[in-house]
Design a protein around this motif. Structure first.
Motif, PDB file in Angstrom:
ATOM      1  N   HIS A   1      -7.509  52.431  31.107  1.00 52.02           N
ATOM      2  CA  HIS A   1      -6.822  51.715  32.184  1.00 52.02           C
ATOM      3  C   HIS A   1      -6.312  52.656  33.277  1.00 52.02           C
ATOM      4  O   HIS A   1      -6.054  52.203  34.406  1.00 52.02           O
ATOM      5  CB  HIS A   1      -5.676  50.883  31.615  1.00 52.02           C
ATOM      6  N   TYR A   2      -6.199  53.922  32.949  1.00 49.39           N
ATOM      7  CA  TYR A   2      -5.891  54.927  33.977  1.00 49.39           C
ATOM      8  C   TYR A   2      -7.027  54.935  35.003  1.00 49.39           C
ATOM      9  O   TYR A   2      -6.793  54.890  36.213  1.00 49.39           O
ATOM     10  CB  TYR A   2      -5.739  56.287  33.293  1.00 49.39           C
TER      11      TYR A   2
ATOM     12  N   ASP B   1      -9.255  52.479  35.427  1.00 50.90           N
ATOM     13  CA  ASP B   1      -9.278  51.151  36.065  1.00 50.90           C
ATOM     14  C   ASP B   1      -8.321  51.092  37.249  1.00 50.90           C
ATOM     15  O   ASP B   1      -8.659  50.568  38.321  1.00 50.90           O
ATOM     16  CB  ASP B   1      -8.895  50.068  35.054  1.00 50.90           C
ATOM     17  N   THR B   2      -7.124  51.621  37.066  1.00 55.71           N
ATOM     18  CA  THR B   2      -6.110  51.573  38.118  1.00 55.71           C
ATOM     19  C   THR B   2      -6.506  52.458  39.289  1.00 55.71           C
ATOM     20  O   THR B   2      -6.407  52.048  40.455  1.00 55.71           O
ATOM     21  CB  THR B   2      -4.743  52.019  37.570  1.00 55.71           C
TER      22      THR B   2
ATOM     23  N   ASP C   1      -3.313  44.075  30.776  1.00 59.28           N
ATOM     24  CA  ASP C   1      -3.346  45.246  31.646  1.00 59.28           C
ATOM     25  C   ASP C   1      -3.984  44.996  33.004  1.00 59.28           C
ATOM     26  O   ASP C   1      -3.456  45.455  34.025  1.00 59.28           O
ATOM     27  CB  ASP C   1      -4.080  46.389  30.936  1.00 59.28           C
TER      28      ASP C   1
ATOM     29  N   ILE D   1      -2.096  45.580  36.448  1.00 68.00           N
ATOM     30  CA  ILE D   1      -2.610  46.507  37.456  1.00 68.00           C
ATOM     31  C   ILE D   1      -2.715  45.812  38.809  1.00 68.00           C
ATOM     32  O   ILE D   1      -2.318  46.363  39.842  1.00 68.00           O
ATOM     33  CB  ILE D   1      -3.990  47.058  37.021  1.00 68.00           C
TER      34      ILE D   1
ATOM     35  N   THR E   1       2.980  50.760  28.115  1.00 70.93           N
ATOM     36  CA  THR E   1       1.831  51.567  28.508  1.00 70.93           C
ATOM     37  C   THR E   1       2.074  53.006  28.077  1.00 70.93           C
ATOM     38  O   THR E   1       3.152  53.341  27.591  1.00 70.93           O
ATOM     39  CB  THR E   1       1.605  51.505  30.035  1.00 70.93           C
TER      40      THR E   1
ATOM     41  N   TYR F   1      -2.031  56.592  32.464  1.00 70.39           N
ATOM     42  CA  TYR F   1      -1.979  55.200  32.937  1.00 70.39           C
ATOM     43  C   TYR F   1      -0.546  54.800  33.240  1.00 70.39           C
ATOM     44  O   TYR F   1      -0.238  54.263  34.316  1.00 70.39           O
ATOM     45  CB  TYR F   1      -2.599  54.302  31.875  1.00 70.39           C
ATOM     46  N   LYS F   2       0.350  55.101  32.317  1.00 73.21           N
ATOM     47  CA  LYS F   2       1.770  54.803  32.519  1.00 73.21           C
ATOM     48  C   LYS F   2       2.309  55.565  33.725  1.00 73.21           C
ATOM     49  O   LYS F   2       2.998  54.986  34.582  1.00 73.21           O
ATOM     50  CB  LYS F   2       2.574  55.190  31.272  1.00 73.21           C
TER      51      LYS F   2
END
Length: 343
Positions: free
Chosen positions: A95-96, A98-99, A287, A291, A325, A329-330
């Motif tokens: 997700h890091y 993805d963001t 998530d 995001i 998270t 990513y967090k």
């Protein structure tokens, strides 16, 4: 003094009030002394060779607006003959990634892709459709409609027609064609707002069955400031909140949509604080939805969303994100909401 049909004093015809403008503030702002070449070089060096200097990547992505990121990506390609997105895909994960990739998508196209994602595959994410279609201004919605057709070769209305049903579908299609009143600025006609509240009462609690067309007409066309006054007058007329009426008179996706619109009318920071809380509470984190909201509101009103979040839930937004998270990513999400800004 004359009385309105509900027994309350009638307002003089054309009574107008001026609503104080509420200043909204994003946590991602235009970088001063912007130099796309320096930013591109910083990203390149951060990802060159073994390992990635994530603090540098996060710093660049969160210290520049969407428009500035588009310029950085353009210069990156010109300078290094490779796509910035491709290097991010190669160097980041989960997700890091993805963001980070989402931050490089032009804002209108990002909304378009999120709408498509909400409708593709099995099932439909109805709340995302409501969030995007009702929280964006009319001019933005027109751009979204045009970009959607250009991107997918089908109109947004056609996809909504095929992926939703019943009264909920009618509401969304009405919104696509409605022109919300945004021309009067801060002026609100109190007499009209009270009449609208009476119309909503008659269309719901004041009759057998519910006239959804009347609800759709008012909720899709009135300004949010006007809708906020309707909410106040509705309580005067009925003795309870408009949300209570919606819950008793409607059901399913239509009920959730109406409640979302009323929440937006109370204040979009209030609405988005509620949205984020739904994404992070309980088991698992939604998530991709988290995001989306963090990115799309980071340049608009994230300062106010954070304030509303803490008022509603007695915990900071940063704390909730930190609890749900982890890792880079967090850190990227926290930087986007103005916490732990990394250089």
């Amino acid at each position: 003094m004359a009385e309105s049909p509900d027994g309350t004093p009638a307002l003089a015809p054309g009574t107008i009030i001026m609503v104080p403008k509420v200043k909204k503030q994003g946590t991602v702002i235009t970088a001063p002394n912007f130099n796309a070449a320096i930013a591109a070089e910083t990203l390149y060096k951060a990802m060159d060779g073994l390992g990635t200097t994530d603090r540098k990547v996060i710093g660049v992505l969160t210290h520049h607006t969407n428009e500035q990121r588009q310029e950085i990506a353009k210069v990156y390609l010109e300078k290094y003959q490779k796509e910035l997105q491709a290097d991010l895909i190669s160097d980041l994960s989960g997700h890091y990634r993805d963001t980070a990739l989402s931050l490089l998508v032009p804002s209108i196209l990002f909304d378009v892709r999120e709408l498509k994602r909400a409708m593709k595959g099995l099932g439909t994410d109805e709340s995302t459709l409501v969030e995007i279609l009702f929280s964006r201004k009319t001019a933005t919605l027109e751009k979204i409609k045009a970009a959607y057709e250009a991107e997918y070769g089908v109109t947004l209305a056609a996809d909504i027609e095929s992926d939703t049903s019943g009264d909920f579908r009618k509401l969304l299609l009405h919104q696509l064609n409605a022109k919300r009143d945004e021309t009067k600025g801060l002026e609100i006609n109190l007499e009209m707002a009270r009449q609208d509240a009476q119309e909503l009462y008659r269309a719901g609690e004041g009759r057998l069955g519910t006239d959804e067309s009347k609800f759709n007409s008012i909720l899709c066309s009135r300004s949010f400031g006007h809708l906020k006054k309707i909410i106040e007058f509705y309580k005067e007329i009925s003795g309870h909140e408009l949300e209570d009426a919606v819950k008793s008179e409607t059901s399913g996706d239509l009920k959730k949509a109406y409640l979302g619109i009323v929440s937006m009318a109370r204040g979009r920071p209030h609405y988005f604080a509620e949205r984020i809380h739904k994404f992070v509470k309980g088991l698992g984190t939604k998530d991709l939805n988290l995001i989306r909201v963090v990115i799309t509101r980071s340049e608009v009103d994230m300062v106010q969303i954070k304030e509303q979040y803490e008022k509603l839930y007695n915990v900071s937004l940063a704390s909730s994100i930190s609890d749900d998270t982890s890792g880079d990513y967090k850190d990227l999400l926290l930087a986007l909401i103005g916490e732990r800004i990394l250089e």
